[in-house]
Each structure stands twice: as C-alpha cells, then as structure tokens.
Scaffold this motif. Structure first.
Motif, PDB file in Angstrom:
ATOM      1  N   MET A  28       0.831  -1.198   0.000  1.00 14.50           N
ATOM      2  CA  MET A  28       0.000   0.000   0.000  1.00 14.50           C
ATOM      3  C   MET A  28       0.870   1.255   0.000  1.00 14.50           C
ATOM      4  SD  MET A  28      -3.136  -1.392   2.309  1.00 14.50           S
ATOM      5  CE  MET A  28      -3.913   0.149   2.649  1.00 14.50           C
ATOM      6  N   ALA A  29       2.024   1.170   0.665  1.00 14.40           N
ATOM      7  CA  ALA A  29       2.950   2.304   0.657  1.00 14.40           C
ATOM      8  C   ALA A  29       3.449   2.538  -0.764  1.00 14.40           C
ATOM      9  CB  ALA A  29       4.115   2.024   1.591  1.00 14.40           C
ATOM     10  N   PHE A  30       3.722   1.454  -1.450  1.00 17.63           N
ATOM     11  CA  PHE A  30       4.177   1.536  -2.838  1.00 17.63           C
ATOM     12  C   PHE A  30       3.137   2.241  -3.690  1.00 17.63           C
ATOM     13  CE2 PHE A  30       3.949  -0.485  -7.058  1.00 17.63           C
ATOM     14  CZ  PHE A  30       5.164  -0.063  -7.583  1.00 17.63           C
ATOM     15  N   HIS A  31       1.875   1.834  -3.472  1.00 13.60           N
ATOM     16  CA  HIS A  31       0.763   2.420  -4.212  1.00 13.60           C
ATOM     17  C   HIS A  31       0.730   3.938  -3.999  1.00 13.60           C
ATOM     18  CE1 HIS A  31      -3.547   1.960  -5.717  1.00 13.60           C
ATOM     19  NE2 HIS A  31      -3.401   3.255  -5.479  1.00 13.60           N
ATOM     20  N   ARG A  32       0.880   4.311  -2.679  1.00 13.93           N
ATOM     21  CA  ARG A  32       0.780   5.730  -2.344  1.00 13.93           C
ATOM     22  C   ARG A  32       1.926   6.508  -3.007  1.00 13.93           C
ATOM     23  NH1 ARG A  32      -0.313   4.825   2.763  1.00 13.93           N
ATOM     24  NH2 ARG A  32       1.867   5.070   3.351  1.00 13.93           N
ATOM     25  N   GLU A  33       3.113   5.926  -2.948  1.00 18.79           N
ATOM     26  CA  GLU A  33       4.271   6.618  -3.519  1.00 18.79           C
ATOM     27  C   GLU A  33       4.128   6.811  -5.017  1.00 18.79           C
ATOM     28  OE1 GLU A  33       7.846   4.535  -2.427  1.00 18.79           O
ATOM     29  OE2 GLU A  33       7.238   4.679  -0.320  1.00 18.79           O
TER      30      GLU A  33
ATOM     31  N   GLY B  14      -0.600  -3.699  -7.728  1.00 18.79           N
ATOM     32  CA  GLY B  14      -1.859  -3.076  -7.290  1.00 18.79           C
ATOM     33  C   GLY B  14      -2.080  -1.724  -7.942  1.00 18.79           C
ATOM     34  N   TYR B  15      -1.029  -0.881  -7.891  1.00 20.19           N
ATOM     35  CA  TYR B  15      -1.183   0.451  -8.441  1.00 20.19           C
ATOM     36  C   TYR B  15      -1.499   0.372  -9.923  1.00 20.19           C
ATOM     37  CZ  TYR B  15      -0.177   5.298  -9.554  1.00 20.19           C
ATOM     38  OH  TYR B  15      -0.279   6.569  -9.973  1.00 20.19           O
ATOM     39  N   GLU B  33      -9.285   3.926  -4.101  1.00 18.22           N
ATOM     40  CA  GLU B  33      -8.280   3.014  -4.627  1.00 18.22           C
ATOM     41  C   GLU B  33      -7.912   1.934  -3.631  1.00 18.22           C
ATOM     42  OE1 GLU B  33      -5.036   5.290  -6.033  1.00 18.22           O
ATOM     43  OE2 GLU B  33      -6.306   6.426  -7.436  1.00 18.22           O
ATOM     44  N   GLY B  34      -7.926   2.295  -2.346  1.00 20.06           N
ATOM     45  CA  GLY B  34      -7.484   1.358  -1.316  1.00 20.06           C
ATOM     46  C   GLY B  34      -8.324   0.100  -1.243  1.00 20.06           C
ATOM     47  N   SER B  35      -9.618   0.223  -1.591  1.00 16.54           N
ATOM     48  CA  SER B  35     -10.484  -0.945  -1.438  1.00 16.54           C
ATOM     49  C   SER B  35     -10.096  -2.050  -2.409  1.00 16.54           C
ATOM     50  CB  SER B  35     -11.953  -0.557  -1.640  1.00 16.54           C
ATOM     51  OG  SER B  35     -12.094   0.024  -2.903  1.00 16.54           O
ATOM     52  N   LEU B  36      -9.156  -1.705  -3.309  1.00 15.63           N
ATOM     53  CA  LEU B  36      -8.601  -2.711  -4.204  1.00 15.63           C
ATOM     54  C   LEU B  36      -7.928  -3.831  -3.409  1.00 15.63           C
ATOM     55  CD1 LEU B  36      -7.892  -3.258  -7.195  1.00 15.63           C
ATOM     56  CD2 LEU B  36      -5.785  -1.977  -6.816  1.00 15.63           C
TER      57      LEU B  36
END
Lengths: 877, 99
Positions: A28-33, B14-15, B33-36
């Motif tokens: 999730m940190a990766f996603h945020r970055e 994920g991203y 997006e997080g609910s992914l």
C-alpha cells in the motif's frame, strides 16, 4: 472442497501473520508513492501530493481491517475484542469488581435455587420410565385422611381388580433391631415390601439380588436387601456381605443384595425385607389395616386419567360391597415425581421467581453502571468511530465487554452457589436432605453459563445501542456543557423505578413469610417442649402383648428412678411424627346410624405419666393411670377440639364412645396438642387417647422424659437401663423435643431465610443503584448546580431538586411494585400460616422498610450537589 | 471481475491495476483506490490470482498479481453472466421504449 483449501490458506496466513502485515503495508505504501510521484509530475507540490494520494487511497486502518476480515478467522476478532475489554477492566478495577460482584450475587442466587429445582422437578428420576410409576393413595370423601395410607385388604382389591397396571406393590415402615456379627444391637430404618415392589421401580441391585413373590410367601427363609448407605455404615462396603446372616428382631435373616445409592424409596430406608401379607390374612377391613404406601407401574399406553378412572371404579365397587368399612374412602393417584416433590413445588417456584427478580435487579444495577461509563466513554467511542470503526464493531465491542463481565460474575456466582449447595445440602429439610438428593450437575453449570450470556447481552444492549446515536464532532470537542435532561437520565430513572418495584415485591414476600413463621412459632403448642428428651423403642411384632406391657413398664420404672428425671411418659407416636391412626366411633349422646359412624378421630395410646412429662394440661376430669389399662370399661381421654366438634355444650366426662359393641368411658378432656399427625402448622383435629397397656400390643412406643439433665448424658443413662432390661433391644431417635419442632418447621424457615436474604440483597442493590444514579446526575449537572447556586438557590433547594426527581421515580416503582406484589403473592398462599397474602399492614411495613434506606441513599447523593462550590464548578469549564 | 479482466493481459501490481481500470474506463470508474487491496486478498484466498514479489522498471520491489487457471475460468463465468444480465436489461429497456 474449496472451503477446505480456503481454510488451509487462512491457516497459513495465521502463522505468517507478521509477514502478511508487512507485505500489505509495503504494497500500500508503494501504491501511495506511485500516486504521489505521478501527482508531483502533474505539477502538484510534494506536500499537497502526499495528502491527495493518501485521500485517494482511503482510510488505511479501515482497509487493513477489511483485508484482515477476509483472511482472518471470525474468532480472532472476538479474541481481540476480549483482550481490549480486559484491558478496559484492568484500567478501572473498581467498576469491574462492582459489576462482577453484583452479577455474581444475582447469578449465584439463581443458580443455587435452580440446583434445587433441577434436583427435584427436572432431573430424571432414577427409575426406568419413571413417568409410568404412580403413587396410589386412599382418601376420605369427607374430613381428614391418614396421609394417603391404604388399607392392606384394599391393596389386594386393587391388585386383583385393576386392569391399568403391570404391577402394584406396597411398602410399610418398620423399625426392627439389627444385630450384625459382633456389633451391638442397633435400630434400623426398614421397609417391609411386597413381592412386586422391585418390579414396579425396576431398579437393578448394586450387588446380589432383590427378592420377589417367592420370598414373600409365608414361612420362607427371611431375606433382606441393604441400602447403599447401610452397607457402607454397618459393613464398611464389604462386597462379601451377600449371603451373610444377620439377626433382625431376634430372627435370622440372610443378606441377598445391596441397592445403589440413588435408590431411596422410601426416603431414608436402610434395609428392605419381604412382607408376607396375604389377601385373606386380615380379619377385618377396618382402619387398623391402613398402614401401607401403594405404588403401581402403568401398563404401556394407559394414560393417567384412564388409571384414575379405573381406580375410581374399584373404589365405587368397594363402597358398595363393604359399606361398613369402605363407604367413606376413594382412591387417588399421582405421578411419582409429584408424590416425592409435589409438596415443595410451590415453594421452589416462588424461590425461583424471587431469585430471578434478584438477578434482574443486579442486571439493572450493572446496566446503570455501564450507562454511566458509556457517557464517560463517549469520547473514546467517538474517537474509534472517527478512526474508522463501524457501528456494528462498536456495538459488538460493548456486548463483548458486558458478556465478559457477566461470565466473570457467572463463574464467581457458580462458585458461590456450589459452596452454598455443598455446605447446606445435607441440612435441607425432608427428602432434599438425603445423600445425593441435591447435587450440582452439568445441566446446572450450563444453566449458569446460559444465564450469564443472556444477562450479559441483555444489560449490555442498552448502552451499546445508545452508542450508535452519537454525534461525532461535538463529543470530540471538550467542554460540552450539560444541563438538566442529560441524555440517558430518563433511562436510568426508569431502571431505578423498576428496581424499587422488584425490591418491594421481594420485601412483601419476605415479610409475609416472616410474619407467617412468627405466628407459627408463637402459636401455642399445647405442651412444653423445653427440657424434654424423646426416644423410640420398637419390640418385635411377634412379642406377646403381656410381654410388651411388662417390658415397657420395666423401662418406665427404671427411667423414673434415674436421678434428675422428673416425669416419664409413653405414647405410640410423638407430636410432629408423620404417623396416622384414625378410628370411627359412635357415641352414647349421638344417634347411631348403620354404616355412618358419628365420629372420626385420630387415636393415640399413652402410658406412664405422659401428660406431665410432655407438659400438657387437663381441662376437665382426670388423666389416665396404670390401673386404667385393666378396667372393665376402658377409660379414655379426648382433646379440646374433640369436645368442641362433637359435644360443644356441657361436660363430656362420664360419657361413652362406642366401637361396635365395646364402650369406652371418657374420664377427662385435655388441651389440643399440636402436630399430632405431622405438621405443627396444621390446626389440631379431634383426638382420642387410649391406654397403651392392657394387651393392646402397642409394640412401638416413644418415650417422653422431662429432665434438666444434658440430653447426651441422659441418653447414655437410658441406653444402659434398656440394655439391662433386654440386651437385644436398642433405643432409637434420641432427640430433644425442641429439635423435633425445629425439624418440623425447617421448610418454612428455609423459605423465609432464602426469600429474606434475597429481599435484603435486593434492597441493598436498589439503594446502591439509586445512589449511583443520583450521584451521577449530580456530577453531570455540576455546572448547572453552580449556576443555580450563583443565582441564589439555597442548599436545600438544590438538594430537593435531585431528591424530588429520584423520589418521583421511586414512588412510581412503589406503586407498580405493590400491584405486582398483589398479583404474585397469591403464589405464596400455600406457604402461609394464618397470614393473608394481601395483608395491608405487611404491605405498608414493606413500603416503609423499602423507602427509608432508598430515601437515605438518595439524600446522601443529593447532599453532594448542595456542597458544590459554584466558583469551582463554573471554572472547571 | 474488473480486476480479473485487467490481469488477463499481463501480470500487474496493485497500483497498475488501479491505473489501468481508471484509464480503460476513461475515468468513469474511480473507486476508493485502497479498497482494491481487500478485494485482492479475497481473490488470493479464492485461488483465482497468485502473487509474487518482482522488481518494477524503477527498481522497486512490488507485488505482481497473475491470473491463475481457476481465475481464468471464473472470469469466463462472470463475463457470461454479465453479458446475460446486460442483454436482459437491454431487452427490458427496449420493451419499455416500444410500449
């Protein structure tokens, strides 16, 4: 199939939990970055980009929880809630202890009473298909019966004519003297039973065999079956007793079996022996034959009403066939359980209701505590909601906490109930006191567990549901001012009203029982039980009438000559003994009608100086003397009730009672002696006293010895004297008369003690409850009080503000409680002695008893408000 | 279904999944997006996707999700069901217009 794979995947995640979290975090940190980098590339400032990316991703904690819900087990969440709850409890130990102890009282009381109910009304009786076993009783159509005892000829009539039963059997009480090996002669509680007795109950012996119709034939070798406790007590549990010979009433008998401990019919029997009565064995069908308890096993498919109808049909036939003896009698029947426990059932139901009420009060107290805490914890709840906890999660958390509290209380309550039951089981009145009669078994434990869970959810529900309607932002901001009508106040006040109402019901019940017991204790007994020792002797049935008279005269003389003994008397059954012997009489002052005897009265036989020994006085005429036994026309005494009932005007002395052609002369009238046929609560009936001597063959007699000597010393001296008269004879049941009376009032005293302590605990809890509610509302309204004081309100006015509000609800509770008590106390009716269940004096007394401490508690809490310093209260803002 | 469809072409992190759903739908479908991630956990648990850590083009460690055989089958089922539903809705709408 899939679900199994899924289960193992979850399981593998359970062990790699640490790694799982770090991987999810990293992902999730990766996603945020990535998102952040893209936003910066799009021209946003780094800081703004970070916020935007975080917002876009959503509430991280919430998301992690959701992921966790997917991969976690459902139990894990409960476990976490439990851990959180325990931390909460540890942080406020005062609250937790108060809540748990309160609940422990309620659950403990309910569990203890349920143990009694389970042991008597619910537990399976230890006989196969016990619902098919009936007790068959003989009941007079009018007037008093003989405790359900059936005449032996009538038993044989049922046996021959009934078509509803597989078997019918009887037992009668016997009190033989046993000599086992080298032991001294000892009295033993026995039952003579008919051949089919063992088939009716269908219980296998623990060792050896029982006996049957072959052993009950006349002139068969005497056999006996031991009870488990006698086997333990006399033979030390030696398995080789089977086949051993013992001396029973001077005859040899062989032990053939030992019954299991659970077989206790009749009650405290130590030994069963075959009864050899035969259908033609009795010359007459009179009341003298009426001494057996009859039981039958219903045929499969025969209903209780059908059996009852069948018995009525036989009764009707016998009324027509034997109008002289059977005209007044009919048969009744009841299931075994009712026969054993029917008498205490109403008391148990009352106690169960009372303990549930106590539990309800305890629940309300804890609910009030939780409500107060919930108000204090509003900020915590708001914070958790703001951090992403769902409403359902919060409610579940609250319920987890309350259920844990209840389980804690339940565990302690169960422990308390166990200790209590263990300590008092053997001292319980009547059948309940038999070994193994009242024990705590698994159903009781499950009951306590279920009650705990249900109460936990019940009292947790109110604060839990209230937590749902919570405005987040104002709660999170500090210093929200509270004025009158703060939330939750009304709920709490209503709960207080309910508590007061329930306490009143319990207090009224306890007061009624106390008043009833008081009346019972101070109602005149008709004799003086102080400094009286009693004991029984039973000679063998075969003893010659002259030998019986001589033996008893000898014992009488020897005890009279003991130093310190002032009077000695004999009677065939002591007051308070559940012993019945009644006769029909005609009288020379009443018209004689064939088959319609004018008088039916309880018979007693006395010898020695009975009246002086027991301390009963004559109202008229003289008492019986030793010479009376030999008189041509036997002199007799009657009691006051007899005179009142059958000859209200004028003297009875010199008049005669007639049985067939034999006449008895009334020489005196004595006071009513209470408890002649059992309970001392029963109003005295008509009684006739005959001389015991003179060839009557009264083989079993009770002695009444008036003496200032300590009972133990006197008992030893008497034992010595009896041993010298007949070395093969023993004395039994040596008890001070006081003890016999105490035993006979044990049931009402137990009821009173239990209901009384429930009421006391309820009152205490209600006071604590009302104190807590008022104190809490004072704390909540501190600023308001400060303002009022600053504006000139006096201390009295301030206190009144709170007292008035609390008292209004308390009074509503009193009104509701009175109404409920009026409806419920009729359940007590069968337990009351000379007290009406709606006695207004008792209601008023209970109200006063309730309102004084409730008012005191309220006042104490309200006075705190009066002492609020307005400057401090307003500054605290 | 959307996640499975996205993964049909190539394994993604994920991203990347979020990005491609957003792009392919022309920004119409942008959920939180997080609910992914909870959804991905569920798919993992069902065994429809599998995950492995790989290096990205920017030399960062990221978890890449790949469609499994079971996932492909599931996607087929769901697409069929979705088509049927769309067709059904279409028929209802046409019928309503025709009336």
């Amino acid at each position: 199939m899939f679900s199994i794979i899924r289960f193992f995947r979850k399981l593998s995640k359970l062990f790699g939990r640490e790694r799982y979290w770090s991987e999810l975090d990293e992902e999730m940190a990766f996603h945020r970055e990535q998102a952040e980098r893209e936003l910066i590339a799009g021209g946003m400032s780094p800081e703004a980009a970070r916020y935007a990316a975080t917002r876009q991703l959503g509430n991280a904690t919430r998301l992690k929880e959701k992921s966790h819900e997917t991969i976690g087990f459902r139990g894990e969440q409960v476990l976490r809630d439990c851990r959180y709850a325990l931390r909460q409890f540890a942080r406020s130990p005062g609250f937790s202890c108060a809540a748990i102890l309160t609940l422990a009282l309620g659950i403990g009381a309910t569990t203890a009473i349920f143990t009694l109910v389970q042991a008597t009304l619910l537990r399976r009786l230890p006989y196969p298909e016990a619902d098919r076993i009936l007790n068959i009783s003989d009941v007079r159509l009018h007037g008093r019966s003989t405790g359900g005892l059936v005449g032996v000829p009538r038993f044989f009539d049922i046996s021959a004519r009934s078509n509803s039963f597989d078997q019918v059997a009887y037992f009668y009480f016997d009190e033989p003297t046993l000599i086992a090996g080298t032991r001294l002669p000892e009295p033993i509680e026995a039952a003579g039973v008919s051949g089919q007795f063992w088939k009716v109950f269908g219980v296998r012996p623990f060792l050896g065999r029982t006996f049957d119709e072959r052993d009950t034939q006349p002139n068969m070798p005497e056999v006996v079956v031991l009870s488990y406790s006698a086997w333990q007590r006399i033979f030390g549990g030696d398995a080789s007793v089977i086949g051993r010979a013992v001396t029973l009433d001077k005859e040899t008998a062989t032990i053939v079996g030992v019954m299991p401990q659970s077989f206790q019919i009749p009650g405290a029997t130590e030994l069963w022996l075959p009864s050899t009565f035969t259908p033609g064995g009795f010359q007459n069908r009179g009341d003298g034959t009426r001494f057996v308890n009859v039981f039958g096993r219903l045929k499969t498919g025969i209903s209780l009403p059908a059996a009852e109808t069948d018995l009525h049909r036989i009764g009707e036939q016998l009324r027509r066939e034997y109008p002289g003896t059977d005209a007044e009698w009919q048969f009744g029947s009841e299931p075994m359980r009712d026969h054993m426990f029917g008498e205490i059932k109403p008391a148990l139901i009352v106690l169960l209701i009372a303990s549930s009420m106590l539990l309800l009060i305890a629940c309300i107290n804890v609910a009030n505590l939780l409500l107060s805490r919930a108000t204090v914890r509003q900020r915590e709840v708001a914070l958790r909601r703001a951090l992403g906890a769902s409403q359902a999660r919060i409610v579940l958390q609250f319920l987890t906490e309350s259920t844990l509290l209840a389980l804690g209380g339940g565990a302690i309550g169960l422990g308390m109930a166990y200790t209590l039951v263990h300590a008092v089981a053997a001292k319980l009145p009547g059948r309940l006191g038999l070994p193994g009669a009242v024990t705590m078994d698994w159903p009781v434990v499950w009951f306590a567990f279920a009650v705990s869970v249900v109460t936990g959810i019940a009292f947790g529900l109110v604060p839990a549901l209230r937590s749902r309607h919570l405005e987040l932002s104002p709660t999170l901001k500090r210093g929200e001012s509270r004025l009158a009508g703060s939330p939750g106040g009304d709920v709490r006040n209503v709960l207080v009203a309910v508590q007061v109402a329930i306490s009143l019901v319990l207090l009224v019940g306890a007061s009624l029982l106390t008043e009833s017991l008081w009346k019972l204790m101070k109602s005149p007994l008709g004799f003086k039980p102080e400094h009286v020792l009693t004991f029984d002797i039973k000679l063998p049935w075969e003893a010659s009438p002259a030998g019986v008279d001589e033996f008893y005269a000898n014992v009488q003389r020897r005890i009279e000559s003991l130093p310190g003994v002032s009077a000695v008397g004999q009677i065939d059954a002591l007051p308070t003994a559940d012993w019945h012997l009644r006769s029909n009489f005609d009288a020379d002052w009443l018209p004689r009608i064939a088959n319609h005897p004018a008088i039916n009265a309880e018979d007693r036989h006395i010898a020695g100086d009975f009246l002086r020994a027991i301390g009963a006085s004559m109202l008229e005429g003289r008492t019986l003397t030793a010479q009376d036994a030999l008189a041509k026309v036997t002199p007799i005494l009657v009691n006051q009730q007899f005179a009142l009932q059958y000859h209200p005007a004028g003297s009875l002395v010199g008049k005669h009672l007639l049985i067939d052609s034999e006449a008895f002369e009334i020489v005196g009238v004595l006071v009513n002696v209470r408890g002649t046929a059992g309970s001392i609560g029963q109003a005295p009936g008509a009684e006739v006293y005959f001389p015991a001597d003179g060839g009557q063959g009264v083989v079993g007699r009770s002695f009444v010895v008036r003496s200032q000597l300590p009972p133990e010393q006197l008992t030893r001296a008497i034992q010595q004297q009896v041993h010298e008269v007949d070395a093969q004879q023993a004395i039994r049941n040596a008890n001070p008369m006081d003890d016999l009376i105490a035993t006979s009032t044990a049931q009402p005293r137990m009821n009173m003690a239990l209901l009384g302590s429930f009421a006391a605990i309820a009152l205490l809890l209600a006071c604590v409850g009302i104190y807590g509610v008022v104190a809490f509302s004072v704390a909540q309204r501190r600023q308001e009080v400060g303002i009022r004081t600053a504006l000139g309100a006096t201390r009295v006015q301030i206190s009144l503000l709170f007292v008035r509000r609390a008292m209004t609800f308390a009074l509503i509770g009193v009104v509701a409680g009175s109404a409920a008590a009026l409806m419920l106390t009729h359940l007590l009716k069968s337990q009351l002695y000379e007290v009406q269940p709606n006695d207004p004096v008792i209601y008023i007394a209970a109200m006063v008893l309730l309102m004084i401490p409730v008012f005191a508690a309220t006042l104490r809490a309200a006075l705190f408000a009066a002492n609020v310093n307005p400057v401090e209260a307003l500054r605290a803002e | 279904m959307l996640i499975l469809k996205t993964l049909q072409r190539a394994p993604l992190h994920g991203y990347g999944i979020a990005l491609s759903i957003k792009r392919l739908s022309d920004d119409v479908l942008t959920v939180e997006e997080g609910s992914l991630y909870p959804a991905l956990q569920r798919l993992l648990l069902q065994g429809w996707v599998k995950a492995e850590w790989k290096m990205t083009e920017t030399h960062r460690r990221a978890r890449f999700y790949t469609l499994t055989a079971a996932g492909r089958k599931q996607l087929g089922i769901e697409l069929t069901q979705f088509d049927q539903m769309i067709a059904a809705i279409g028929r209802v709408l046409q019928d309503a217009q025709g009336a």
